[in-house]
Design a protein around this motif. Structure first.
Motif, mmCIF file in Angstrom:
data_model
loop_
_atom_site.group_PDB
_atom_site.id
_atom_site.type_symbol
_atom_site.label_atom_id
_atom_site.label_comp_id
_atom_site.label_asym_id
_atom_site.label_seq_id
_atom_site.Cartn_x
_atom_site.Cartn_y
_atom_site.Cartn_z
ATOM 1 N N ILE A 219 0.831 -1.203 0.000
ATOM 2 C CA ILE A 219 0.000 0.000 0.000
ATOM 3 C C ILE A 219 0.869 1.257 0.000
ATOM 4 C CG2 ILE A 219 -1.584 1.376 1.409
ATOM 5 C CD1 ILE A 219 -2.891 -1.266 2.269
ATOM 6 N N SER A 220 1.919 1.270 0.818
ATOM 7 C CA SER A 220 2.799 2.440 0.908
ATOM 8 C C SER A 220 3.497 2.712 -0.423
ATOM 9 C CB SER A 220 3.848 2.218 2.010
ATOM 10 O OG SER A 220 3.225 2.025 3.261
ATOM 11 N N TYR A 221 3.990 1.650 -1.060
ATOM 12 C CA TYR A 221 4.661 1.821 -2.357
ATOM 13 C C TYR A 221 3.689 2.376 -3.402
ATOM 14 C CZ TYR A 221 6.815 0.687 -6.825
ATOM 15 O OH TYR A 221 7.310 0.754 -8.094
ATOM 16 N N LEU A 249 -8.750 10.238 -5.286
ATOM 17 C CA LEU A 249 -8.831 11.032 -4.052
ATOM 18 C C LEU A 249 -9.600 10.286 -2.968
ATOM 19 C CD1 LEU A 249 -9.505 14.609 -5.498
ATOM 20 C CD2 LEU A 249 -7.391 13.751 -4.456
ATOM 21 N N LEU A 250 -10.684 9.628 -3.352
ATOM 22 C CA LEU A 250 -11.455 8.840 -2.389
ATOM 23 C C LEU A 250 -10.616 7.693 -1.842
ATOM 24 C CD1 LEU A 250 -14.004 7.997 -0.891
ATOM 25 C CD2 LEU A 250 -14.762 6.826 -2.972
ATOM 26 N N VAL A 251 -9.906 7.007 -2.730
ATOM 27 C CA VAL A 251 -9.081 5.874 -2.304
ATOM 28 C C VAL A 251 -7.983 6.331 -1.351
ATOM 29 C CG1 VAL A 251 -7.374 4.205 -3.114
ATOM 30 C CG2 VAL A 251 -9.558 4.416 -4.293
ATOM 31 N N VAL A 254 -9.475 6.918 2.054
ATOM 32 C CA VAL A 254 -9.771 5.660 2.738
ATOM 33 C C VAL A 254 -8.485 5.012 3.245
ATOM 34 C CG1 VAL A 254 -10.680 3.321 2.421
ATOM 35 C CG2 VAL A 254 -11.913 5.271 1.479
ATOM 36 N N LEU A 255 -7.418 5.058 2.436
ATOM 37 C CA LEU A 255 -6.126 4.490 2.855
ATOM 38 C C LEU A 255 -5.582 5.223 4.068
ATOM 39 C CD1 LEU A 255 -4.351 3.975 -0.598
ATOM 40 C CD2 LEU A 255 -5.167 2.198 0.945
ATOM 41 N N LEU A 256 -5.646 6.551 4.049
ATOM 42 C CA LEU A 256 -5.137 7.336 5.174
ATOM 43 C C LEU A 256 -5.907 7.018 6.443
ATOM 44 C CD1 LEU A 256 -3.288 9.542 6.292
ATOM 45 C CD2 LEU A 256 -4.992 11.228 5.561
#
Length: 352
Positions: A219-221, A249-251, A254-256
């Motif tokens: 996810i970070s990469y 932007l939505l994704v 959600v990841l953050l």
């Protein structure tokens, strides 16, 4: 206190702590330190459950009722909503358990099933985010090849594999979960009883590696590459599809939210496993880790409520879908009313 640690063990990698707590002397002064936390637990869990069920059912209904087929990103996000719904549907059982003095009243079968559902959420949620991160990475970084790779059929197959993987990693919960009476503490506890400490350590390390280290690395990469691609496109004034940018932007939101809610939880768990593997213990250290586990567990649960809110606030496409679904339902209602009036009119004419 064994009861305090029992709640800390809501997720399987911390649930084995109750076995040790039943055998050791309670640290002096810990009861008063835990009282404030336990008075708020049942109410907090029930609030999370109600809000999470309403929010995620709403999200799933919008995706299911909309006349257009879901995009690849929406397939992943709808499965994430389903995983969140699974979690919040299991939590009321734990709220009752806490309110019942930590005596499990639902029998051994629900003891296993409820905790398998919680465990599956821990794995499936993060891997659905891996899939959606890879999808955004391919869509923005490898735009020339995304048409071949980003197909709904592949997305559905990926989701099916994630559910299967989550169920596989939840197998230890199904096998080793037990409801047992502890006469010394007058508690009928639903807890995870591994056959040996070595097996316990193996499964805990499996959770840390497969449930945190590997997916967070991916996810970070992908996130770094996505942000860089968006910056480059902005500098070059290269316009990606508007829908792709809005979905991205939505994704990212959600990841953050996921990382903020779950990373503290996994870090404390990893620290706890490492200290126990090194046989480092102590009353103060154990109490601090237990309280951190408790707080961060419920912070992680809050993520299942936060996601539907983000869909509405950040997701412009999602808000558009909501309006279109309401319009669809309104049209169906008008058509049904018109049909009923037409039938009534024809019936009256026939009678006349």
């Amino acid at each position: 206190s064994p009861q305090h640690e029992h709640v800390t063990n809501v997720l399987d990698y911390t649930l084995n702590l109750i076995n040790q707590s039943l055998l050791r002397v309670t640290c002096p002064g810990t009861v008063s330190e835990w009282d404030w936390l336990h008075t708020m637990q049942p109410g907090y869990i029930l609030a999370i459950s109600v809000l999470g069920i309403l929010g995620n059912v709403f999200v799933l209904l919008v995706f299911c009722l909309h006349k257009k087929a879901c995009t690849v990103a929406e397939i992943y996000l709808s499965n994430l909503a389903a995983a969140d719904l699974l979690l919040v549907s299991c939590l009321p059982f734990w709220a009752v358990n806490v309110a019942n003095g930590f005596n499990w009243p639902f029998g051994p079968l629900l003891c296993r099933l409820v905790n398998v559902g919680i465990k599956m959420n821990a794995y499936c949620s993060i891997y659905f985010l891996v899939l959606v991160s890879v999808d955004r990475y391919v869509a923005l970084v490898h735009t020339m090849s995304h048409g071949r790779m980003r197909r709904p059929s592949y997305a559905k197959l990926g989701c099916l594999l994630v559910w299967g993987f989550g169920l596989l990693l939840g197998t230890p919960t199904m096998l080793f979960r037990e409801v047992k009476w502890f006469p010394d503490f007058e508690v009928t506890a639903c807890f995870l009883d591994y056959p040996s400490p070595k097996m316990e350590l193996v499964f805990n390390m499996t959770l840390i590696v497969f449930g945190f280290a590997i997916p967070v690395s991916v996810i970070s990469y992908c996130t770094c590459q996505i942000i860089q691609a968006l910056k480059n496109q902005a500098m070059e004034r290269f316009n990606t599809e508007h829908t792709e940018r809005k979905a991205t932007l939505l994704v990212l939101s959600v990841l953050l939210a996921f990382l903020l809610c779950w990373v503290p939880f996994h870090l404390v768990t990893a620290l706890d496993v490492l200290l126990r593997a090194a046989d480092i213990s102590g009353c103060n250290l154990s109490n601090i880790l237990d309280i951190c586990n408790q707080v961060f567990t419920y912070l992680a649960f809050f993520n299942s409520v936060l996601n539907p809110v983000l869909y509405v606030i950040v997701g412009k496409n999602f808000r558009k879908k909501v309006m279109e679904v309401f319009e669809q339902l309104s049209m169906r209602k008008k058509m049904a009313t018109g049909s009923q009036r037409s039938q009534l009119s024809s019936t009256l004419k026939t009678l006349a």
